[in-house]
Design an enzyme around this catalytic site. Structure first.
Site, short mmCIF file in Angstrom:
data_model
loop_
_atom_site.label_atom_id
_atom_site.label_comp_id
_atom_site.label_asym_id
_atom_site.label_seq_id
_atom_site.Cartn_x
_atom_site.Cartn_y
_atom_site.Cartn_z
N GLU A 122 13.79 5.95 -18.75
CA GLU A 122 12.40 5.66 -18.45
C GLU A 122 11.52 6.83 -18.88
O GLU A 122 12.01 7.87 -19.32
CB GLU A 122 12.23 5.37 -16.95
CG GLU A 122 13.05 4.18 -16.48
CD GLU A 122 12.88 3.86 -15.02
OE1 GLU A 122 12.10 4.55 -14.35
OE2 GLU A 122 13.52 2.92 -14.53
N HIS A 250 0.91 3.23 -11.70
CA HIS A 250 1.88 2.71 -12.67
C HIS A 250 1.12 2.14 -13.85
O HIS A 250 0.19 1.36 -13.67
CB HIS A 250 2.77 1.63 -12.03
CG HIS A 250 4.03 1.39 -12.80
ND1 HIS A 250 4.05 0.76 -14.03
CD2 HIS A 250 5.31 1.72 -12.53
CE1 HIS A 250 5.29 0.70 -14.47
NE2 HIS A 250 6.08 1.28 -13.58
N ARG A 297 4.06 9.13 -16.52
CA ARG A 297 3.19 8.03 -16.07
C ARG A 297 1.71 8.41 -16.01
O ARG A 297 0.85 7.58 -16.31
CB ARG A 297 3.65 7.55 -14.69
CG ARG A 297 4.94 6.77 -14.75
CD ARG A 297 5.38 6.33 -13.37
NE ARG A 297 6.58 5.51 -13.46
CZ ARG A 297 7.23 5.04 -12.41
NH1 ARG A 297 6.81 5.35 -11.19
NH2 ARG A 297 8.31 4.29 -12.55
N HIS A 358 0.60 2.93 -7.38
CA HIS A 358 2.04 2.71 -7.27
C HIS A 358 2.73 3.64 -6.27
O HIS A 358 3.60 3.22 -5.53
CB HIS A 358 2.67 2.89 -8.65
CG HIS A 358 4.12 2.54 -8.73
ND1 HIS A 358 4.61 1.29 -8.39
CD2 HIS A 358 5.20 3.27 -9.13
CE1 HIS A 358 5.92 1.26 -8.56
NE2 HIS A 358 6.31 2.44 -8.99
N ARG A 393 5.27 12.18 -10.06
CA ARG A 393 6.68 11.82 -9.88
C ARG A 393 7.32 11.38 -11.18
O ARG A 393 6.79 10.55 -11.90
CB ARG A 393 6.79 10.69 -8.85
CG ARG A 393 8.20 10.15 -8.65
CD ARG A 393 8.19 9.08 -7.59
NE ARG A 393 7.48 7.90 -8.02
CZ ARG A 393 8.05 6.80 -8.53
NH1 ARG A 393 9.37 6.77 -8.71
NH2 ARG A 393 7.33 5.75 -8.85
#
Length: 527
Positions: A122, A250, A297, A358, A393
């Site tokens: 990811e 997100h 992100r 998110h 994160r």
């Protein structure tokens, strides 16, 4: 509504039923078979942020190509200089053992044809290290943990029980000595929703594992139960809170007006090779970061936000049409099915996407033992600020964090349990003078107002003027809600609104105090 006059005692009170709360309860109940563990959750057993996690759990599994140092470095880069490196190392190096426990408890992670775990990748990760169960990893973990927890006789699992406030010295008439001058937690007041009664739970140790606060924003991937309850009750109990300004949006929620919460198009889809396109169908991520779709992100979300504002269009696109569709549908069956239900053929059509609230990287401060600033109160999961995430994160580190800190709490409390005693002189809930609220429209209106304020003024991109306006409007909402709360019979809706306003105000205040752009925080006046 009548408060229960009987006090319920339990050795461990666990608030929340996601990966963190269930892991702690399972470990504790297994070791201390004569102890009583009570889990309370505001909805059904499985309704938590964990259930909706798609991507998976990050862990160094294949050491021939990956290493702890690489995972640590990826986490530190994503955190944008604000991670606690000791915490990052502890979590990353603990990951294999914690993952092995999940597997032994019955969690089924996907394997390839050779029988090895099919490791995904990811955004922000330099290697394939994500263990997953198709695109419903969280639901699979929740299933496995519930299966273990529900057969243990010393766990009392109470659904539709809502934590109103923690019990501390503010309620308990106990003599405070200099040696014991620190605030202690003695349990919680809990609303039994179905019986409309407030119960008093007195515990030797309380574990806060209540999740995040996604519902403060209009568009969120979080379930409707994510209303910042843990942060709200901890703040009122005077626990230390920090880094609330770091909200992770997100980048790719499915654009489907009217659906709530927003359906998440997993980060793993971009890790699989999907590309972002603007409203006209052109690629654009190369203009923002050399890693393009695999940037962290915060970078991808701001890029999408900027493209949306430049174009004035309602959404952008995620292109999967060039991918191996047989492998794609096997890896992402639920995403494929969801798109099909909206007449989107992922092999031919672009998926319309928008960013959505998110995850919150800040929260209740805990040390590496999961201890808060309040004695006998531990916390784990998204409700906390551990130092792992810093300003942003890294994808699939959150489920891992919940596992590791639940284990840390368990280990630390295990050393103290034999000497722990129940507190005395704990009063039951007092609701004298309250009346039934006949103005529920006020709660609905104020809840929507919080979402509007936060989305418009404290979103992906902020400014000094926007933050001032948010602060002013939230202060009015707080005063109005306080009057309503002080004189009305309790309900979940009223308590949730109280916590939403509290967490929204904290996000705004921490945003005002930050003087540099970092991670998930971006103020256009600081550029």
């Amino acid at each position: 509504m009548q408060p229960e006059t009987k006090i319920t005692t339990t050795d461990f009170l666990v608030i929340g039923s996601g990966i963190a709360g269930l892991t702690f309860a399972l470990k504790t109940a297994t070791k201390f078979t004569n102890a009583k563990i009570t889990i309370i959750t505001k909805d059904e057993q499985s309704e938590s942020n964990t259930k909706y996690a798609q991507g998976g759990i990050a862990s160094v599994y294949d050491k021939t190509v990956d290493s702890f140092e690489q995972h640590i470095e990826d986490t530190l880069i994503a955190g944008d200089g604000l991670c606690d490196e000791e915490v990052v190392r502890m979590v990353v190096e603990s990951a294999p053992d914690r993952l092995q426990e999940l597997i032994e408890w019955g969690t089924k992670f996907d394997k390839n044809k050779e029988g090895d775990y099919d490791l995904g990748r990811e955004g922000g990760h330099s290697q394939n290290r994500i263990l997953h169960h198709t695109d419903i990893t969280g639901a699979e973990i929740e299933r496995a943990l519930l299966a273990q927890v529900n057969v243990l006789p010393n766990i009392d699992f109470l659904t539709h029980h809502y934590a109103i406030d923690l019990i501390t010295e503010h309620q308990v008439k106990q003599k405070r000595t200099k040696r014991n001058s620190k605030i202690s937690c003695f349990g919680a007041y809990v609303l039994d929703v179905k019986k409309s009664k407030v119960k008093t739970f007195v515990s030797k140790f309380t574990i806060l594992a209540s999740g995040g606060n996604g519902q403060v924003y209009e568009t969120t991937t979080n379930p409707v139960v994510a209303t910042g309850d843990g942060i709200g009750i901890a703040y009122r109990a005077k626990a230390e809170i920090s880094e609330m300004e770091f909200i992770q949006f997100h980048p790719t929620a499915l654009y489907n007006p009217g659906e709530y919460p927003a359906f998440l198009i997993s980060e793993a889809v971009r890790g699989f090779g999907a590309k972002l396109r603007d409203y006209n169908g052109d690629f654009f991520m190369h203009k923002y970061d050399v890693r393009e779709e695999l940037a962290s992100r915060d970078i991808v979300a701001r890029a999408i936000d900027n493209e949306l504002k430049k174009s004035g269009k309602p959404h952008l696109y995620l292109d999967c049409t060039h991918l191996d569709m047989e492998k794609f549908t096997a890896h992402f069956p639920n995403i494929t099915k969801k798109c099909q239900s909206l007449n989107i053929n992922v092999s031919k059509d672009y998926i319309p996407i928008v960013p959505a609230s998110h995850y919150i990287c800040g929260g209740v401060n805990v040390n590496k033992k999961a201890k808060t600033s309040i004695k006998k109160l531990y916390a784990c999961g998204e409700v906390t600020r551990t130092g792992l995430h810093g300003g942003n994160r890294l994808a699939s580190n959150s489920l891992l964090e919940g596992l590791v800190y639940a284990h840390s709490a368990f280990e630390n409390i295990s050393k103290k349990f034999d000497k722990a005693k129940f507190p005395e002189n704990v009063p039951t809930w007092n609701d004298n003078g309250v009346v039934k609220n006949m103005e529920n429209i006020l709660i609905t209106h104020d809840r929507n107002e919080v979402k509007t304020i936060m989305t418009n003024y404290v979103g992906i991109v902020r400014s000094n003027e926007r933050l001032k306006r948010a602060e002013k409007k939230l202060r009015v909402l707080y005063e109005d809600n306080k009057r309503l709360y002080d004189h009305s019979e309790l309900s979940v809706d009223l308590c949730e609104l109280r916590n939403l306003i509290t967490t929204a105000y904290l996000i705004t205040q921490f945003s005002k105090k930050r003087t540099t752009n970092c991670g998930g925080f971006y103020n256009m006046d600081l550029v």
